[in-house]
Design an enzyme around this catalytic site. Structure first.
Site, short mmCIF file in Angstrom:
data_model
loop_
_atom_site.label_atom_id
_atom_site.label_comp_id
_atom_site.label_asym_id
_atom_site.label_seq_id
_atom_site.Cartn_x
_atom_site.Cartn_y
_atom_site.Cartn_z
N HIS A 43 39.92 29.49 51.51
CA HIS A 43 40.95 29.22 50.50
C HIS A 43 42.20 29.99 50.89
CE1 HIS A 43 41.86 28.53 45.96
NE2 HIS A 43 42.99 28.65 46.65
N GLU A 70 40.11 24.87 50.58
CA GLU A 70 40.54 24.82 49.18
C GLU A 70 41.99 25.28 49.07
OE1 GLU A 70 36.32 26.10 47.03
OE2 GLU A 70 37.97 27.54 47.15
N HIS A 190 32.31 29.28 41.70
CA HIS A 190 32.96 30.42 41.05
C HIS A 190 31.94 31.23 40.25
CE1 HIS A 190 36.96 32.25 40.51
NE2 HIS A 190 36.33 32.90 39.55
#
Length: 237
Positions: A43, A70, A190
């Site tokens: 990410h 991401e 997450h």
């Protein structure tokens, strides 16, 4: 079996703390794939405070499982992803100053923008996924964007699970069921951990992939990377 994609941002954070190249991002990605991980997630953020844009290029030839990038589709991110052409791009609406991702997309308000982005990535042969809060109305709106998958934002589930509120998984079950009806693939991520992943997997139908970084790396400080990867794989079977 649900695939395990290891988010390696925390390894980059550790490397950057000393300013050198230890631990080496590419070698770590190669190792966790050898240990059984079925994907690598990164990410990159505009300030490059953990994963750097160059890391994304360096990893391209070494990720032979699934490569998931991401991020918020700002111009620099779009250029990166279309140049690398990873297996999957996951669109996340994180602000530049966010410590970590903290909300899913409002696909109703942003439907036109997301549809445009998804078309761009799919024209480049990249599978698309949208980061979503567990809201069935958002699943419906995500379907209209043309995305291939959704990624359910699991922070609330993880927090409630630690409090013993196991009913917190129900919105995720409902969203996954609706996504399956729409023929949308379902990912999740997450704050998933060794403690909660088995329960989550058992209650979310047709879960294709989980992306786990912070918990997995933290658990590995005590248990070792190879051992922890295989513990996740066992819980995801």
């Amino acid at each position: 079996m649900t695939k395990l994609s290891v988010n390696i941002n925390k390894i980059a954070t550790l490397r950057n703390a000393r300013g050198g190249d230890v631990p080496n991002i590419v070698q770590f990605a190669k190792d966790v794939q050898e240990f059984g991980a079925q994907g690598i997630t990164i990410h990159p953020r505009p300030d490059e405070r953990h994963i750097r844009y160059q890391d994304a290029y360096d990893l391209k030839s070494e990720v032979y499982t699934e490569y998931n990038i991401e991020g918020n589709p700002v111009p620099k991110f779009i250029a990166l992803v279309t140049a690398i052409k990873p297996t999957q791009v996951t669109l996340v609406p994180d602000a530049e100053d966010a410590i970590t991702s903290n909300a899913g997309w409002d696909c109703i308000k942003n439907q036109s923008f997301l549809s445009e982005m998804i078309k761009e990535f799919k024209n480049n042969g990249i599978r698309t996924s949208i980061f979503l809060d567990p809201d069935v109305h958002q699943v419906e709106a995500a379907k209209a964007t043309g995305t291939d998958r959704i990624e359910l934002y699991t922070e609330n589930f993880a927090h409630q699970y630690t409090l013993g509120n196991f009913d917190a998984v129900k919105p995720y079950t409902a969203c996954a069921s609706l996504a399956n009806d729409f023929q949308l693939g379902v990912n999740a991520g997450h704050d998933l951990s060794l403690d909660n992943i088995k329960f989550f997997k058992e209650n979310v139908p047709n879960l294709l992939e989980v992306s786990i970084g912070h918990a997995l790396i933290s658990e590995s400080l005590y248990l070792g990377i190879e051992n922890v990867v295989n513990m996740y794989l066992n819980r995801l079977q």
